[in-house]
Design a protein around this motif. Structure first.
Motif, short mmCIF file in Angstrom:
data_model
loop_
_atom_site.label_atom_id
_atom_site.label_comp_id
_atom_site.label_asym_id
_atom_site.label_seq_id
_atom_site.Cartn_x
_atom_site.Cartn_y
_atom_site.Cartn_z
N ILE A 251 -47.34 -23.64 -62.24
CA ILE A 251 -47.50 -22.58 -61.25
C ILE A 251 -48.61 -22.93 -60.25
O ILE A 251 -48.50 -22.66 -59.06
CB ILE A 251 -47.80 -21.24 -61.94
CG1 ILE A 251 -46.59 -20.78 -62.75
CG2 ILE A 251 -48.17 -20.16 -60.93
CD1 ILE A 251 -46.83 -19.53 -63.57
N ARG A 426 -38.82 -22.72 -58.01
CA ARG A 426 -40.11 -22.10 -57.68
C ARG A 426 -41.11 -23.19 -57.33
O ARG A 426 -40.93 -24.37 -57.65
CB ARG A 426 -40.63 -21.29 -58.86
CG ARG A 426 -40.83 -22.09 -60.13
CD ARG A 426 -41.36 -21.24 -61.23
NE ARG A 426 -41.42 -21.98 -62.48
CZ ARG A 426 -41.97 -21.50 -63.58
NH1 ARG A 426 -42.49 -20.30 -63.58
NH2 ARG A 426 -42.00 -22.23 -64.68
N GLY A 428 -45.66 -23.54 -56.41
CA GLY A 428 -46.95 -22.85 -56.39
C GLY A 428 -47.36 -22.48 -54.98
O GLY A 428 -47.28 -23.29 -54.05
N SER A 490 -46.84 -17.84 -57.70
CA SER A 490 -45.58 -18.58 -57.83
C SER A 490 -44.56 -18.05 -56.83
O SER A 490 -44.27 -16.86 -56.80
CB SER A 490 -45.03 -18.45 -59.26
OG SER A 490 -43.81 -19.13 -59.39
#
Length: 701
Positions: A251, A426, A428, A490
């Motif tokens: 993340i 996803r 960061g 995230s």
């Protein structure tokens, strides 16, 4: 108007004459990509003919366009043939059916720690039988291995075996394809104890045993998160880290620090180069008779190569070491090591030898980041940031370097974000800031201290450095945890369509590789790709490869038939759909569910009947719905209005994703076609671009 436009276009081509060589790995990669993306052999054969035809047509053109088109066509054809050759090289028999638990013996080739050491994977070369040849299988053990089980040892186990599973959804990571290129024929789970037959021979797998011993020693000596991070940095093994720590590292954008690749190799090589150059310069005899920098470059290359082999020689590390040697050779020859040509040469060499690397996220991320950073450094603004002024003071120098670090971080994140979103769903949000803190800490404190600690530990003096090493490693873990805990840390996106990524990459390549007006030709592609990534429709009905799990995406949630809390499949679907898997199908409005089945109506009007396999539906219940899904065989009397998906269908299709509005369905087999890792492939056969299919073999028992 045609003549001025033609002259202007040719002038733009001529202006980029020195840059066109950079597109050689792009054309090679295009051919490799076509080999993987085109599902059927006839399509791949047509692609080879089209590439060769393009090269022939280019012969009719004059000057530079002729050379560009002929070369591009030949390189695309070469990429298709390279991927075909590599697939033939790694071909091995495969298991196409599930086996019950049975005893067998074999030689341990690799041991991989998972989930903080709670789960262990063993790559085993299973002994040949009267029917099957010796094959490589991947086994999972949930119990600690007995002493002496190391790479090279012979063991006996009782295990269940089955085919390597395919992707959980079409377009996601395909373990079956990865296993094919790793030569893994089957996967399974160990039942009962692991019995050691013969300990590791003294002369076999010395390096693997050394890695395992070193990993255990580091984890025990340093302990906790510090030990887990030190193991990852030293031998490239992430399995000793807590799952929570790994999640925080992902993340926060620091996961690359735990995977030995370009960053670690560059730190080791550059550190060894600077240290050796200083030490060798202390000898006047050497300094007056030879080039100290060249000797230091050779020594640094050998040190980096040793580090790569110690870390397990994983593909990202090997790729980075090749690039490092290219840079070192350039230094020894007096050439500029930080050029896009050297990066292009490294990428071309890797793709030609290992074409499957093109699909590896590590390959895509590392080369995209390095190319973007080098391209930035070659711009006038980038050169001003990296060059000191004649009378620059200490404070302006620090500010300039900090600005350069921030800018390169932003550029790298901009390039890496689409790739990360495509592969992982996803990325960061604060990766730039986390890396600004973590990269200097790792480069100048953690890795030098770790190297010194390992050296002193051989002499029994590791405690002299451990007092500083452990807090620095804990600080690295703390940075990841704090950044991951920030609000909005995230950024998630439902599974990005492949065309969106291709448009983004196709638009980004001219921006990075060209220097004149033509570089801006990629902007329309980038904008189109970004719009497609954000607004393309996603499937809203998900079906697992065995039919036991069915998911419906509705109202921002993933509703599943069973096991909606935790589990690899539910988590994978949640990431792909961008919706938490926290509700069941029974929570859909108007759903009627019991332990045998669940009937639900979707907002698009489609009526779904998902069965658990414990009962048979009636003719009336099937006729009243559009879609029936069952993990068991359905009787011919079950005829829904649109589709029936049962065990027989799923065996050939693999996992399925459905767009319920337009009633469009895509399966894993639709994407993989007749490739040998496809669920619909003919057992034991591998289609070839030239000639009849090749026999690869079938595991019978």
């Amino acid at each position: 108007m045609r003549i001025p436009f033609r002259a202007s276009f040719q002038a733009m081509l001529e202006a980029e004459r020195r840059q066109w060589i950079l597109f050689a790995p792009v054309c090679l990669g295009l051919g490799i990509g076509l080999w993987f993306l085109l599902p059927f052999n006839g399509q791949r054969q047509a692609a080879v003919l089209a590439a060769l035809s393009l090269a022939l047509l280019g012969l009719a053109l004059p000057g530079l366009p002729r050379r560009l088109i002929v070369t591009a066509g030949l390189l695309v054809a070469l990429g298709l043939l390279a991927a075909e050759w590599r697939s033939a090289q790694v071909a091995a028999p495969r298991l196409y059916h599930r086996l019950t638990a049975a005893p067998f013996a074999g030689t341990v080739q690799q041991i991989i720690q998972r989930e903080g050491g709670e789960r262990v994977q063993i790559v085993l070369l299973r002994d040949a039988s009267s029917i099957d040849p010796a094959v490589r299988v991947r086994l999972t053990a949930h119990e600690p291995l007995p002493p002496g089980v190391e790479p090279g040892a012979r063991i006996a186990v009782t295990a269940t075996l089955g085919p390597v599973p395919g992707p959980s959804l079409p377009g996601l990571h395909d373990p079956a394809r990865t296993a094919w290129f790793q030569g893994v024929s089957a996967s399974g789970r160990i039942v009962g104890p692991v019995n050691l037959i013969v300990r590791t021979p003294g002369s076999k797998s010395w390096l693997d045993r050394s890695r395992q011993h070193l990993s255990a020693y580091i984890a025990k000596a340093l302990g906790g998160d510090a030990g887990a991070i030190a193991v990852a940095l030293s031998v490239g093994e992430q399995g000793r880290a807590r799952p929570e720590l790994l999640e925080d590292m992902r993340i926060s954008g620091l996961a690359h620090l735990l995977s030995v690749s370009g960053f670690h190799v560059s730190v080791v090589v550059s550190g060894a180069f600077l240290l050796l150059r200083r030490l060798l310069a202390l000898s006047p005899w050497l300094a007056n008779r030879t080039s100290v920098s060249r000797l230091a470059a050779i020594g640094a290359g050998l040190a980096g190569t040793a580090y790569v082999f110690l870390s397990g020689a994983e593909f990202p590390a090997v790729r980075s070491m090749i690039a490092a040697w290219v840079v070192l050779v350039a230094l020894m020859l007096g050439r500029d090591p930080f050029s896009l040509r050297l990066i292009a040469f490294g990428a071309f060499l890797i793709l030609f030898v290992r074409p499957e690397a093109l699909l590896n996220p590590g390959f895509q991320l590392s080369f995209a980041a390095v190319a973007a950073i080098v391209a930035l450094s070659l711009t006038p603004f980038g050169k001003r940031l990296t060059m000191a002024g004649p009378e620059e003071g200490a404070l302006p120098k620090v500010g300039r370097l900090l600005l350069a670090l921030m800018l390169t971080g932003f550029v790298a994140e901009a390039v890496l974000t689409p790739i990360a979103l495509f592969h992982f769903g996803r990325t960061g949000a604060y990766g730039v800031f986390a890396n600004v803190l973590a990269i200097p800490l790792t480069s100048f404190i953690v890795m030098p201290l770790l190297g010194l600690w390992l050296f002193l530990s051989v002499l029994g003096l590791g405690g002299l450095v451990a007092w500083a090493l452990i807090p620095s490693l804990d600080l690295l873990a703390a940075i990841a945890s704090r950044v991951a805990a920030l609000p909005g840390a995230s950024l998630t996106l439902p599974s990005m369509p492949l065309p969106a990524l291709l448009l983004l990459v196709g638009g980004g390549l001219p921006l990075i590789l060209l220097q004149g007006r033509l570089r801006w030709s990629g902007l329309p592609l980038i904008l189109t790709g970004a719009a497609l990534a954000l607004f393309a429709p996603r499937p809203d009905i998900l079906i697992s490869a065995d039919g036991r799990q069915v998911g419906v995406v509705a109202d921002g949630h993933l509703h599943t038939l069973r096991g909606h809390r935790g589990g690899y499949l539910a988590n994978s679907w949640a990431e792909a759909s961008g919706a938490p898997a926290d509700l069941s199908l029974a929570s859909l409005p108007g759903a009627r569910c019991d332990r045998f089945a669940c009937a639900a109506g979707l907002q698009t009007g489609l009526q779904l009947l998902a069965l658990t396999g414990e009962s048979r539906p009636t003719r009336q219940s099937c006729a009243g719905v559009d879609l029936v899904v069952s993990p068991a065989p359905l009787s011919p009397a079950c005829v829904p209005r649109w589709q029936r998906i049962d065990q027989a269908v799923l065996k050939k299709s693999g996992a399925i994703a459905i767009h319920s509005g337009p009633r469009r369905m895509v399966s894993v087999a639709d994407r993989a076609g007749d490739q040998p890792w496809s669920p619909s492939a003919l057992p034991g056969e591998r289609p070839r671009l030239l000639g009849s299919p090749a026999w690869t073999g079938v595991i019978a028992e």
